[in-house]
Design an enzyme around this catalytic site. Structure first.
Site, PDB file in Angstrom:
ATOM      1  N   ASP A  31      -1.649  -0.455   6.238  1.00  0.00           N
ATOM      2  CA  ASP A  31      -1.972   0.373   7.433  1.00  0.00           C
ATOM      3  C   ASP A  31      -3.466   0.626   7.436  1.00  0.00           C
ATOM      4  OD1 ASP A  31      -2.308   2.237   5.097  1.00  0.00           O
ATOM      5  OD2 ASP A  31      -2.137   3.861   6.689  1.00  0.00           O
ATOM      6  N   ASP A  42       1.006  -1.115   0.100  1.00  0.00           N
ATOM      7  CA  ASP A  42      -0.108   0.000   0.025  1.00  0.00           C
ATOM      8  C   ASP A  42       1.040   1.026   0.050  1.00  0.00           C
ATOM      9  OD1 ASP A  42      -2.352   1.521   0.421  1.00  0.00           O
ATOM     10  OD2 ASP A  42      -1.641   1.822   2.512  1.00  0.00           O
ATOM     11  N   ASP A  70      -0.109   5.168   0.791  1.00  0.00           N
ATOM     12  CA  ASP A  70      -0.388   6.177   1.882  1.00  0.00           C
ATOM     13  C   ASP A  70      -0.079   5.483   3.281  1.00  0.00           C
ATOM     14  OD1 ASP A  70      -1.034   8.301   0.178  1.00  0.00           O
ATOM     15  OD2 ASP A  70      -2.879   7.058  -0.417  1.00  0.00           O
ATOM     16  N   GLY A  76      -7.633   3.776   3.159  1.00  0.00           N
ATOM     17  CA  GLY A  76      -7.828   2.623   2.062  1.00  0.00           C
ATOM     18  C   GLY A  76      -9.025   2.770   1.281  1.00  0.00           C
ATOM     19  N   ARG A  86     -11.687   7.579  -3.258  1.00  0.00           N
ATOM     20  CA  ARG A  86     -12.104   9.093  -3.061  1.00  0.00           C
ATOM     21  C   ARG A  86     -13.614   9.260  -2.816  1.00  0.00           C
ATOM     22  NH1 ARG A  86      -9.789  12.715  -7.698  1.00  0.00           N
ATOM     23  NH2 ARG A  86      -7.852  11.384  -7.065  1.00  0.00           N
ATOM     24  N   ASN A 136      -3.694   9.363  -7.226  1.00  0.00           N
ATOM     25  CA  ASN A 136      -2.672  10.077  -7.136  1.00  0.00           C
ATOM     26  C   ASN A 136      -1.421   9.311  -7.040  1.00  0.00           C
ATOM     27  OD1 ASN A 136      -3.732  12.823  -7.269  1.00  0.00           O
ATOM     28  ND2 ASN A 136      -4.831  12.294  -5.767  1.00  0.00           N
TER      29      ASN A 136
HETATM   30  C1  G6P Z   1      -5.900   5.696  -0.241  1.00  0.00           C
HETATM   31  C2  G6P Z   1      -5.633   6.651   1.023  1.00  0.00           C
HETATM   32  C3  G6P Z   1      -7.054   7.056   1.232  1.00  0.00           C
HETATM   33  C4  G6P Z   1      -7.549   7.984  -0.030  1.00  0.00           C
HETATM   34  C5  G6P Z   1      -7.514   6.940  -1.155  1.00  0.00           C
HETATM   35  C6  G6P Z   1      -7.985   7.898  -2.371  1.00  0.00           C
HETATM   36  O1  G6P Z   1      -6.592   4.622  -0.116  1.00  0.00           O
HETATM   37  O2  G6P Z   1      -5.687   5.730   2.264  1.00  0.00           O
HETATM   38  O3  G6P Z   1      -7.018   8.121   2.310  1.00  0.00           O
HETATM   39  O4  G6P Z   1      -8.752   8.520   0.136  1.00  0.00           O
HETATM   40  O5  G6P Z   1      -6.130   6.556  -1.229  1.00  0.00           O
HETATM   41  O6  G6P Z   1      -6.885   8.671  -2.997  1.00  0.00           O
HETATM   42  P1  G6P Z   1      -7.180   9.678  -3.982  1.00  0.00           P
HETATM   43  O7  G6P Z   1      -5.605  10.385  -4.149  1.00  0.00           O
HETATM   44  O8  G6P Z   1      -7.548   8.986  -5.240  1.00  0.00           O
HETATM   45  O9  G6P Z   1      -8.121  10.641  -3.652  1.00  0.00           O
HETATM   46 MG    MG Z   2      -2.692   3.121   3.253  1.00  0.00          MG
END
Ligand code: G6P
Ligand code: MG
Length: 216
Positions: free
Chosen positions: A171, A10, A12, A47, A50, A119
């Site tokens: 995480d 993963d 983030d 996780g 969006r 992202n």
């Molecule tokens: C990961 C993070 C989330 C986030 C998601 C979407 O899973 O843990 O906190 O909202 O990605 O990310 P994005 O950059 O596409 O909005």
């Molecule tokens: Mg994560």
């Protein structure tokens, strides 16, 4: 010989210290909507993709919007998040992240990133890790987000490794659920009380004992 041939990460909160930036961006949007949103509430968002995150926050505030308005709100949050990403550098790698990926590669494992974040490629470039991976999954291309196993299976498919031979690091509770559903060995990064279902949990990325995992 280890029974593992691949390591899937993963992003983030495992490789990059970006979980906080997601939280701060969501809280800014929630504030604007008059919705109280705490770090504790944020735990359930980790996780999730969006739109699923936005739906969770709106439900907290008992608010509902049209699909178009939701898309606008999600884009606004993403703008806030990208402001933070633009300020990031290799210093925002989590301690031990580059070393862990380097050791996995040195041990002969193929390496991939399974992040729900659209992202992810830009963030990996920003922190100087993009070239370390054999595959970076496209979060926009999977049918079902975490806790469904799709994104982890997209990685094992792309690497040509069976799920049972994949170690996967997460995480977030939704991520651990996804790894278990994929039939992979789940390694938790964080609090074992939150990451129920992980086969083993380390408090942070720098604490991961890869040699011990390879003997598991
Ligand atoms: C990961 C993070 C989330 C986030 C998601 C979407 O899973 O843990 O906190 O909202 O990605 O990310 P994005 O950059 O596409 O909005
Ligand atoms: Mg994560």
């Amino acid at each position: 010989m280890s029974r593992f041939d691949a390591a899937i990460f993963d992003l983030d909160g495992v490789l990059v210290d970006s979980a906080k930036a997601h939280f701060v961006a969501w809280r800014r949007l929630a504030d604007e909507l008059g919705i109280a949103f705490t770090e504790h509430d944020n735990e359930a968002l980790k996780g999730l993709d969006r739109m699923a995150s936005l739906r969770t926050i709106l439900a907290l505030g008992g608010q509902a919007f049209s699909d178009d308005a939701m898309a606008t709100l999600a884009a606004r949050k993403n703008g806030y998040y990208l402001e933070a990403v633009a300020r990031m550098s290799p210093a925002d790698q989590l301690p031990g992240a580059a070393a862990l990926v380097g050791s996995a590669k040195a041990a002969g494992l193929r390496c991939a990133v399974a992040s729900a974040s659209r992202n992810a490629p830009a963030l990996l470039e920003r922190v100087g890790l993009a070239s370390e991976f054999d595959f970076i999954a496209d979060a926009g291309a999977v049918a079902h987000g975490k806790p469904a196993p799709d994104i982890f299976l997209a990685c094992s498919d792309a690497l040509g490794v069976v799920p049972a031979a994949c170690l996967a690091f997460e995480d977030a509770a939704a991520g651990i659920e996804a790894i278990v559903a994929a039939g992979m060995f789940a390694v938790g990064i964080g609090d074992p009380a939150i990451l129920k279902g992980a086969r083993i949990t380390f408090p942070d990325t720098s604490a991961v004992d890869l040699p011990a995992l390879l003997r598991a």
